[in-house]
Design an enzyme around this catalytic site. Structure first.
Site, mmCIF file in Angstrom:
data_model
loop_
_atom_site.group_PDB
_atom_site.id
_atom_site.type_symbol
_atom_site.label_atom_id
_atom_site.label_comp_id
_atom_site.label_asym_id
_atom_site.label_seq_id
_atom_site.Cartn_x
_atom_site.Cartn_y
_atom_site.Cartn_z
ATOM 1 N N ARG A 44 -2.055 -14.054 4.874
ATOM 2 C CA ARG A 44 -2.817 -13.297 5.878
ATOM 3 C C ARG A 44 -2.146 -13.416 7.249
ATOM 4 N NH1 ARG A 44 -7.168 -9.919 4.646
ATOM 5 N NH2 ARG A 44 -8.132 -10.570 6.595
ATOM 6 N N HIS B 19 -2.100 -5.305 1.682
ATOM 7 C CA HIS B 19 -3.401 -5.952 1.465
ATOM 8 C C HIS B 19 -3.153 -7.374 0.990
ATOM 9 C CE1 HIS B 19 -7.483 -6.741 -0.106
ATOM 10 N NE2 HIS B 19 -6.860 -7.321 -1.113
ATOM 11 N N PHE C 28 -15.526 3.781 7.586
ATOM 12 C CA PHE C 28 -14.152 4.086 7.182
ATOM 13 C C PHE C 28 -13.953 4.033 5.668
ATOM 14 C CE2 PHE C 28 -14.239 -0.513 8.173
ATOM 15 C CZ PHE C 28 -13.748 -1.051 6.983
ATOM 16 N N ASN D 24 -1.919 0.494 7.119
ATOM 17 C CA ASN D 24 -1.475 -0.840 7.553
ATOM 18 C C ASN D 24 -0.656 -1.591 6.516
ATOM 19 O OD1 ASN D 24 -3.549 -1.375 5.863
ATOM 20 N ND2 ASN D 24 -4.784 -2.539 7.312
ATOM 21 N N ARG E 230 2.548 -6.269 9.717
ATOM 22 C CA ARG E 230 1.890 -5.132 10.361
ATOM 23 C C ARG E 230 2.361 -4.960 11.794
ATOM 24 N NH1 ARG E 230 -4.037 -6.753 7.913
ATOM 25 N NH2 ARG E 230 -4.004 -5.464 6.035
ATOM 26 N N TYR F 135 -12.467 -2.276 -2.902
ATOM 27 C CA TYR F 135 -13.052 -2.299 -1.562
ATOM 28 C C TYR F 135 -14.577 -2.209 -1.591
ATOM 29 C CZ TYR F 135 -8.408 -2.050 0.485
ATOM 30 O OH TYR F 135 -7.116 -2.340 0.877
ATOM 31 N N THR G 73 -5.524 -6.629 11.305
ATOM 32 C CA THR G 73 -5.730 -5.471 10.421
ATOM 33 C C THR G 73 -4.895 -4.249 10.808
ATOM 34 O OG1 THR G 73 -7.926 -6.238 9.799
ATOM 35 C CG2 THR G 73 -7.493 -3.908 9.481
ATOM 36 N N GLU H 144 -10.355 -10.091 -7.156
ATOM 37 C CA GLU H 144 -9.389 -8.993 -7.021
ATOM 38 C C GLU H 144 -8.293 -9.088 -8.084
ATOM 39 O OE1 GLU H 144 -9.989 -8.613 -2.166
ATOM 40 O OE2 GLU H 144 -8.037 -9.194 -2.957
ATOM 41 N N LYS I 282 0.818 -1.208 0.000
ATOM 42 C CA LYS I 282 0.000 0.000 0.000
ATOM 43 C C LYS I 282 0.862 1.273 0.000
ATOM 44 C CE LYS I 282 -4.129 -1.950 2.308
ATOM 45 N NZ LYS I 282 -4.979 -1.853 3.526
#
Ligand code: IDP
Ligand code: MG
Length: 153
Positions: A86, A116, A58, A113, A103, A50, A92, A127, A10
């Protein structure tokens, strides 16, 4: 073919010079990179990624965050990669994520964070389609795949 997942480094991770660190973790784990694009997303493209969060409080700040600066979008491949990636990303928000995760080690924020990763085979498929045509993903084998993925049978 082994499982594939969409991973995004990100904008905050790019700005914080963490691209190599994050790619290095996935690479050393034995995951195989099969596609990558460095780009800045429009708000519309971010909204597609998203879409599941459109009703959340948010959502607007999230779209602003993700479309505000360049990011690196990639497809990685390995059996079981969706769950493993993950776990490597951590919870998160860095504030809560276990140390040892991406993270947990590098983020203290409750918005930014760093990374993704798709959360299921269905979302991975959707995606990946947003960013890559089938012929943009490269099929190849690692010469050490026996040592990486072997089950000693
Ligand atoms: P995930 O990235 O761990 O899968 P999701 O629940 O899918 O988390 O949320 C997508 C992204 O939206 C998060 O990575 C984070 O950037 C942002 N986000 C999620 N929940 C909040 C929140 O409560 N406040 C601000 N941003 C949030
Ligand atoms: Mg998610």
């Amino acid at each position: 073919m082994a499982e594939r997942t969409l991973i995004i480094i990100k904008p905050d991770a790019v700005q914080r010079h963490l691209v190599g660190e994050i790619i290095g973790r996935f690479e050393k784990k034995g995951f195989k990179i099969v596609a990558a694009k460095f780009l800045q997303l429009s708000e519309k493209q971010t909204g597609q990624l998203y879409a599941a969060h459109v009703e959340k409080a948010f959502y607007k700040p999230l779209v602003k965050y993700i479309s505000s600066a360049p990011l690196l979008v990639m497809v990685w491949e390995a059996d079981g990669i969706i769950d493993m990636a993950r776990k490597m990303m951590g919870a998160t928000f860095g504030y809560y994520a276990e140390m040892g995760t991406i993270r947990g080690d590098f983020s203290s924020s409750e918005r930014y964070n760093l990374v993704h990763g798709s959360d299921s085979p269905e979302s991975a498929q959707q995606e990946i389609k947003l960013f890559f045509a089938p012929n943009e993903m490269v099929d190849y084998k690692f010469t050490d795949s026996h040592w990486l993925y072997g089950k000693n049978t």
